[in-house]
Design an enzyme around this catalytic site. Structure first.
Site, PDB file in Angstrom:
ATOM      1  N   GLY A   9      59.446  34.879  46.761  1.00  0.00           N
ATOM      2  CA  GLY A   9      58.926  35.713  45.673  1.00  0.00           C
ATOM      3  C   GLY A   9      58.192  36.912  46.247  1.00  0.00           C
ATOM      4  N   THR A 132      51.000  30.303  39.538  1.00  0.00           N
ATOM      5  CA  THR A 132      50.120  29.573  38.617  1.00  0.00           C
ATOM      6  C   THR A 132      50.965  28.551  37.870  1.00  0.00           C
ATOM      7  OG1 THR A 132      48.796  31.559  38.387  1.00  0.00           O
ATOM      8  CG2 THR A 132      48.510  29.856  36.699  1.00  0.00           C
ATOM      9  N   GLU A 161      46.266  31.792  43.367  1.00  0.00           N
ATOM     10  CA  GLU A 161      45.823  33.144  43.723  1.00  0.00           C
ATOM     11  C   GLU A 161      44.947  33.701  42.608  1.00  0.00           C
ATOM     12  OE1 GLU A 161      46.010  34.823  46.634  1.00  0.00           O
ATOM     13  OE2 GLU A 161      44.595  35.915  45.399  1.00  0.00           O
ATOM     14  N   PHE A 162      43.822  34.313  42.996  1.00  0.00           N
ATOM     15  CA  PHE A 162      42.890  34.850  42.002  1.00  0.00           C
ATOM     16  C   PHE A 162      42.827  36.373  42.006  1.00  0.00           C
ATOM     17  CE2 PHE A 162      41.355  30.535  42.938  1.00  0.00           C
ATOM     18  CZ  PHE A 162      41.301  30.009  41.652  1.00  0.00           C
ATOM     19  N   GLU A 165      45.292  42.685  39.555  1.00  0.00           N
ATOM     20  CA  GLU A 165      46.081  43.872  39.882  1.00  0.00           C
ATOM     21  C   GLU A 165      45.182  45.107  39.840  1.00  0.00           C
ATOM     22  OE1 GLU A 165      49.840  44.020  37.829  1.00  0.00           O
ATOM     23  OE2 GLU A 165      50.023  41.859  38.041  1.00  0.00           O
ATOM     24  N   LYS A 220      42.827  27.061  38.275  1.00  0.00           N
ATOM     25  CA  LYS A 220      43.435  28.386  38.130  1.00  0.00           C
ATOM     26  C   LYS A 220      43.624  28.728  36.652  1.00  0.00           C
ATOM     27  CE  LYS A 220      45.517  32.159  38.495  1.00  0.00           C
ATOM     28  NZ  LYS A 220      44.888  33.401  38.884  1.00  0.00           N
ATOM     29  N   LEU A 221      44.200  27.806  35.893  1.00  0.00           N
ATOM     30  CA  LEU A 221      44.414  28.064  34.460  1.00  0.00           C
ATOM     31  C   LEU A 221      43.068  28.273  33.768  1.00  0.00           C
ATOM     32  CD1 LEU A 221      47.146  25.411  33.513  1.00  0.00           C
ATOM     33  CD2 LEU A 221      47.461  27.856  33.887  1.00  0.00           C
ATOM     34  N   PHE A 272      43.329  42.694  25.826  1.00  0.00           N
ATOM     35  CA  PHE A 272      43.782  42.478  27.206  1.00  0.00           C
ATOM     36  C   PHE A 272      45.299  42.380  27.265  1.00  0.00           C
ATOM     37  CE2 PHE A 272      42.622  38.053  25.827  1.00  0.00           C
ATOM     38  CZ  PHE A 272      43.860  37.437  25.945  1.00  0.00           C
ATOM     39  N   CYS A 276      49.456  37.445  32.871  1.00  0.00           N
ATOM     40  CA  CYS A 276      48.928  36.085  33.048  1.00  0.00           C
ATOM     41  C   CYS A 276      48.000  35.537  31.973  1.00  0.00           C
ATOM     42  CB  CYS A 276      48.266  35.989  34.413  1.00  0.00           C
ATOM     43  SG  CYS A 276      49.481  36.193  35.718  1.00  0.00           S
TER      44      CYS A 276
HETATM   45  P1  NAD Z   1      56.662  38.773  39.822  1.00  0.00           P
HETATM   46  O1  NAD Z   1      57.587  38.627  38.684  1.00  0.00           O
HETATM   47  O2  NAD Z   1      56.094  40.114  40.158  1.00  0.00           O
HETATM   48  O3  NAD Z   1      57.391  38.243  41.161  1.00  0.00           O
HETATM   49  C1  NAD Z   1      58.091  37.047  41.251  1.00  0.00           C
HETATM   50  C2  NAD Z   1      59.310  37.262  42.138  1.00  0.00           C
HETATM   51  O4  NAD Z   1      59.927  35.995  42.393  1.00  0.00           O
HETATM   52  C3  NAD Z   1      60.404  38.136  41.518  1.00  0.00           C
HETATM   53  O5  NAD Z   1      60.645  39.254  42.350  1.00  0.00           O
HETATM   54  C4  NAD Z   1      61.640  37.199  41.423  1.00  0.00           C
HETATM   55  O6  NAD Z   1      62.857  37.868  41.676  1.00  0.00           O
HETATM   56  C5  NAD Z   1      61.332  36.206  42.517  1.00  0.00           C
HETATM   57  N1  NAD Z   1      62.030  34.918  42.374  1.00  0.00           N
HETATM   58  C6  NAD Z   1      62.090  34.113  41.281  1.00  0.00           C
HETATM   59  N2  NAD Z   1      62.763  32.984  41.577  1.00  0.00           N
HETATM   60  C7  NAD Z   1      63.154  33.062  42.879  1.00  0.00           C
HETATM   61  C8  NAD Z   1      63.856  32.203  43.748  1.00  0.00           C
HETATM   62  N3  NAD Z   1      64.269  31.010  43.359  1.00  0.00           N
HETATM   63  N4  NAD Z   1      64.090  32.619  45.013  1.00  0.00           N
HETATM   64  C9  NAD Z   1      63.646  33.817  45.438  1.00  0.00           C
HETATM   65  N5  NAD Z   1      62.944  34.678  44.664  1.00  0.00           N
HETATM   66  C10 NAD Z   1      62.691  34.303  43.391  1.00  0.00           C
HETATM   67  O7  NAD Z   1      55.492  37.722  39.581  1.00  0.00           O
HETATM   68  P2  NAD Z   1      53.962  37.824  40.069  1.00  0.00           P
HETATM   69  O8  NAD Z   1      53.190  38.718  39.172  1.00  0.00           O
HETATM   70  O9  NAD Z   1      53.944  38.051  41.536  1.00  0.00           O
HETATM   71  O10 NAD Z   1      53.468  36.338  39.753  1.00  0.00           O
HETATM   72  C11 NAD Z   1      53.919  35.241  40.504  1.00  0.00           C
HETATM   73  C12 NAD Z   1      53.068  34.036  40.181  1.00  0.00           C
HETATM   74  O11 NAD Z   1      51.704  34.279  40.561  1.00  0.00           O
HETATM   75  C13 NAD Z   1      53.015  33.680  38.688  1.00  0.00           C
HETATM   76  O12 NAD Z   1      52.943  32.288  38.573  1.00  0.00           O
HETATM   77  C14 NAD Z   1      51.705  34.295  38.226  1.00  0.00           C
HETATM   78  O13 NAD Z   1      51.149  33.609  37.129  1.00  0.00           O
HETATM   79  C15 NAD Z   1      50.818  34.118  39.442  1.00  0.00           C
HETATM   80  N6  NAD Z   1      49.735  35.102  39.581  1.00  0.00           N
HETATM   81  C16 NAD Z   1      49.976  36.420  39.318  1.00  0.00           C
HETATM   82  C17 NAD Z   1      48.959  37.360  39.512  1.00  0.00           C
HETATM   83  C18 NAD Z   1      49.180  38.817  39.215  1.00  0.00           C
HETATM   84  O14 NAD Z   1      48.214  39.558  39.261  1.00  0.00           O
HETATM   85  N7  NAD Z   1      50.395  39.271  38.929  1.00  0.00           N
HETATM   86  C19 NAD Z   1      47.726  36.945  40.015  1.00  0.00           C
HETATM   87  C20 NAD Z   1      47.538  35.594  40.291  1.00  0.00           C
HETATM   88  C21 NAD Z   1      48.549  34.684  40.082  1.00  0.00           C
HETATM   89  C1  UGA Z   2      43.629  38.456  35.975  1.00  0.00           C
HETATM   90  C2  UGA Z   2      42.419  37.805  36.653  1.00  0.00           C
HETATM   91  O1  UGA Z   2      41.332  38.732  36.643  1.00  0.00           O
HETATM   92  C3  UGA Z   2      42.752  37.401  38.085  1.00  0.00           C
HETATM   93  O2  UGA Z   2      41.651  36.702  38.666  1.00  0.00           O
HETATM   94  C4  UGA Z   2      43.993  36.493  38.087  1.00  0.00           C
HETATM   95  O3  UGA Z   2      44.352  36.157  39.400  1.00  0.00           O
HETATM   96  C5  UGA Z   2      45.143  37.220  37.399  1.00  0.00           C
HETATM   97  O4  UGA Z   2      44.743  37.588  36.047  1.00  0.00           O
HETATM   98  C6  UGA Z   2      46.376  36.385  37.255  1.00  0.00           C
HETATM   99  O5  UGA Z   2      46.320  35.179  37.300  1.00  0.00           O
HETATM  100  O6  UGA Z   2      47.388  37.042  37.056  1.00  0.00           O
HETATM  101  P1  UGA Z   2      44.752  40.867  36.014  1.00  0.00           P
HETATM  102  O7  UGA Z   2      45.445  40.385  34.797  1.00  0.00           O
HETATM  103  O8  UGA Z   2      45.567  41.443  37.102  1.00  0.00           O
HETATM  104  O9  UGA Z   2      43.914  39.663  36.678  1.00  0.00           O
HETATM  105  O10 UGA Z   2      43.664  41.956  35.635  1.00  0.00           O
HETATM  106  P2  UGA Z   2      42.217  41.866  34.920  1.00  0.00           P
HETATM  107  O11 UGA Z   2      41.309  42.778  35.609  1.00  0.00           O
HETATM  108  O12 UGA Z   2      41.772  40.478  34.750  1.00  0.00           O
HETATM  109  O13 UGA Z   2      42.529  42.490  33.491  1.00  0.00           O
HETATM  110  C7  UGA Z   2      43.326  41.816  32.534  1.00  0.00           C
HETATM  111  C8  UGA Z   2      43.293  42.584  31.225  1.00  0.00           C
HETATM  112  O14 UGA Z   2      42.002  42.486  30.612  1.00  0.00           O
HETATM  113  C9  UGA Z   2      43.559  44.071  31.379  1.00  0.00           C
HETATM  114  O15 UGA Z   2      44.332  44.532  30.312  1.00  0.00           O
HETATM  115  C10 UGA Z   2      42.170  44.679  31.345  1.00  0.00           C
HETATM  116  O16 UGA Z   2      42.154  46.022  30.945  1.00  0.00           O
HETATM  117  C11 UGA Z   2      41.497  43.782  30.314  1.00  0.00           C
HETATM  118  N1  UGA Z   2      40.024  43.756  30.422  1.00  0.00           N
HETATM  119  C12 UGA Z   2      39.431  43.310  31.559  1.00  0.00           C
HETATM  120  C13 UGA Z   2      39.250  44.135  29.339  1.00  0.00           C
HETATM  121  O17 UGA Z   2      39.783  44.529  28.287  1.00  0.00           O
HETATM  122  N2  UGA Z   2      37.889  44.075  29.443  1.00  0.00           N
HETATM  123  C14 UGA Z   2      37.261  43.631  30.572  1.00  0.00           C
HETATM  124  O18 UGA Z   2      36.005  43.592  30.593  1.00  0.00           O
HETATM  125  C15 UGA Z   2      38.059  43.240  31.657  1.00  0.00           C
END
Ligand code: NAD
Ligand code: UGA
Length: 469
Positions: A9, A132, A161-162, A165, A220-221, A272, A276
């Protein structure tokens, strides 16, 4: 000694996380693999501004590590086989079909990873859940791995992962904590120790927390649910502020100074977004219903309902202020990303606000500094397709969506400007010039409360903010 790591991924988590591990552990070779050929090509693009993910500081780290000990490829088979540790960082979206539709996490990508690992592995491996996942998914992964009937020892760890973005690199370099969940058996604890040693290269030992697997998965959830809950709480108060002449930013500041409450995540907004918060809360709601905990499910579902209400309230307010109709009116949407400093648009409030306004026959003009036309159009097409619209209906709606690369063109002759993303550059626009070129009365709907209302009112604008009269 770990020599090779594979991450399945190459997305918003896999890419930045592995780039930081490669930076901090130069003696380890890190291979990031993905099924998506285009994404891998973009990660390998010579021009670093073409990386598939925009994150401040990421390109610099990739330039230092790529080709040395960080590699991106589609060769999943070879890289699984070569690695001692395999991270699973694939997407876990909300299921859009069948049992659990609209609620449960779709684990098909995770299951496929487990099957690929089982098929291609020839030696012992530590499998790390980075995605997650619903609590007890490690059990499913372990079952699939063990069903391959090879004499291989697989240890499944949970290491959620916490990162957020927009601040991913900083969050990875300097995180609040690293969480590692393992089986409490001797081999489980040893596997956790091996992973801990990697993080210890740059994370202080006291920030590395070790728990059992299920606590780690559920933490995490729960962390995401609590963060989202704070936003819905302050947004619910913003509605009350608007009818009582209180100001939500003043309220947030006053309550945030109480150290038991804390000041973070109290910024009222248009709602928001992101991939996630909604998906993870829906996941909790689904799990609670599965275990017959209906009251608990209802409690968390309310966080999503308030968020939907906030987006709806914002667009309804635009219509109300524009004399109850936006029919054929030009409305400018500033910002399409779900927050500043990212090009990610998943679940962005911009999508839902635009949909509501287009339903009311408005002409939407969009500008975002990091999101391109095709992404914006695809977001809307995806939504309309899911709503059951046919090709012709979608094309008709798309003709009401115009994407600009010049913000001033997006605002020229507009009836109202809606700020959806809190991009810093919006504060630096020439608001005097924009006012002259707008239809009067010139409305600004600040969905992030980032602009100076007093200064804009002085120019002549009608400014509407979230959570104040
Ligand atoms: P994403 O969609 O950006 O990336 C996932 C990637 O995995 C894609 O590029 C997809 O093509 C690839 N993929 C799927 N199945 C595959 C397979 N079998 N083999 C190889 N590649 C494969 O997703 P993301 O935002 O990076 O999130 C990934 C996970 O992390 C989710 O569970 C999400 O909830 C969690 N998470 C995301 C964030 C965030 O800020 N985006 C933060 C913390 C946790
Ligand atoms: C969130 C969590 O902050 C991360 O810890 C977690 O790892 C991640 O989700 C995940 O599991 O994907 P993210 O969604 O990237 O991160 O960004 P945030 O900064 O949390 O913002 C989420 C949304 O809430 C955005 O639309 C932001 O603008 C909004 N937000 C945030 C508000 O409207 N008010 C606030 O005070 C903070």
């Amino acid at each position: 000694m770990i020599k090779n790591i594979c991450c399945i991924g190459a997305g918003y988590v896999g890419g930045p996380t592995m780039a930081v591990i490669a930076l901090k552990c130069p003696e380890i070779t890190v291979n990031v693999v993905d099924l998506n050929k285009e994404r891998i090509e973009a990660w390998n693009d010579k021009n670093l501004s073409n990386l598939p993910i925009y994150e401040p500081g990421l390109a610099e780290i990739v330039s230092k590590t790529r080709g040395k000990n960080l590699f991106f490829s589609t060769d999943i088979e070879k890289n699984i086989d070569h690695s001692e540790i395999i991270f699973i960082a694939v997407n876990t979206p909300t299921k859009m079909y069948g049992e659990g539709k609209g609620m449960a996490a779709d684990l098909k990508y995770v299951e496929l990873c487990a099957r690929q690992i089982a098929k291609y592995s020839k030696s012992d491996k530590i499998i790390v859940e980075k995605s997650t996942l619903p609590v007890r998914t490690a059990e499913t992964i372990q079952t699939i791995l063990e069903s391959c009937e090879k004499k291989i020892n697989f240890q499944v760890l949970s290491n959620p992962e916490f990162l957020a973005e927009g601040t991913a690199v900083q969050d990875l370099l300097n995180c609040d904590r690293v969480l590692i969940g393992s089986k409490q058996s001797k081999s489980g604890l040893m596997a956790a120790k091996t992973l801990e040693k990697i993080y210890e290269r740059w994370i202080p030992k006291d920030k590395i927390l070790k728990t059992n697997v299920w606590s780690s998965e559920l933490s995490k959830l729960t962390a995401n649910a609590f963060l989202a809950q704070r936003i819905s709480s302050i947004n619910s108060i913003s509605a009350l502020c608007e009818v009582t002449e209180a100001d939500v930013d003043e309220v947030a500041n006053a309550i945030g100074l109480d150290h038991r409450i804390g000041s973070k995540f109290l910024k009222s907004s248009v709602g928001f977004g992101g991939s996630c918060f909604q998906k993870d809360i829906l996941n909790i709601v689904y799990l609670c219903r599965f275990y017959n905990l209906y009251e608990v499910a209802e409690y968390w579902e309310q966080v999503i309902k308030i968020n939907d209400y906030q987006k709806y309230r914002f667009s309804k307010n635009i219509i109300f202020n524009l004399f109850n109709t936006v029919n054929e009116k030009k409305i400018t949407i500033l910002g399409w990303a779900f927050k500043k400093d990212t090009n990610d648009t998943r679940e962005s409030a911009a999508i839902y606000v635009s949909d509501h306004l287009i339903d009311n026959l408005a002409e939407i003009h969009v500008y975002d500094p990091k999101v391109n036309k095709s992404k914006i159009e695809n977001d809307m097409k995806y939504l309309w397709k899911n709503k059951g619209l046919n090709h012709e209906e979608i094309e008709k709606k798309l003709s009401c969506l115009i994407v600009h690369s010049d913000p001033y063109a997006a605002m020229n002759d507009s009836h109202g400007i809606a700020i959806i993303t809190e991009w810093d550059i919006f504060k630096e626009f020439d608001w005097n010039k924009i006012y002259l070129d707008m239809k009067k009365p010139a409305f600004i709907f600040d969905g992030r409360n980032i602009l100076n209302k007093q200064a804009l009112t002085k120019i002549g604008y009608e400014v509407r903010r979230i959570g104040s009269k």
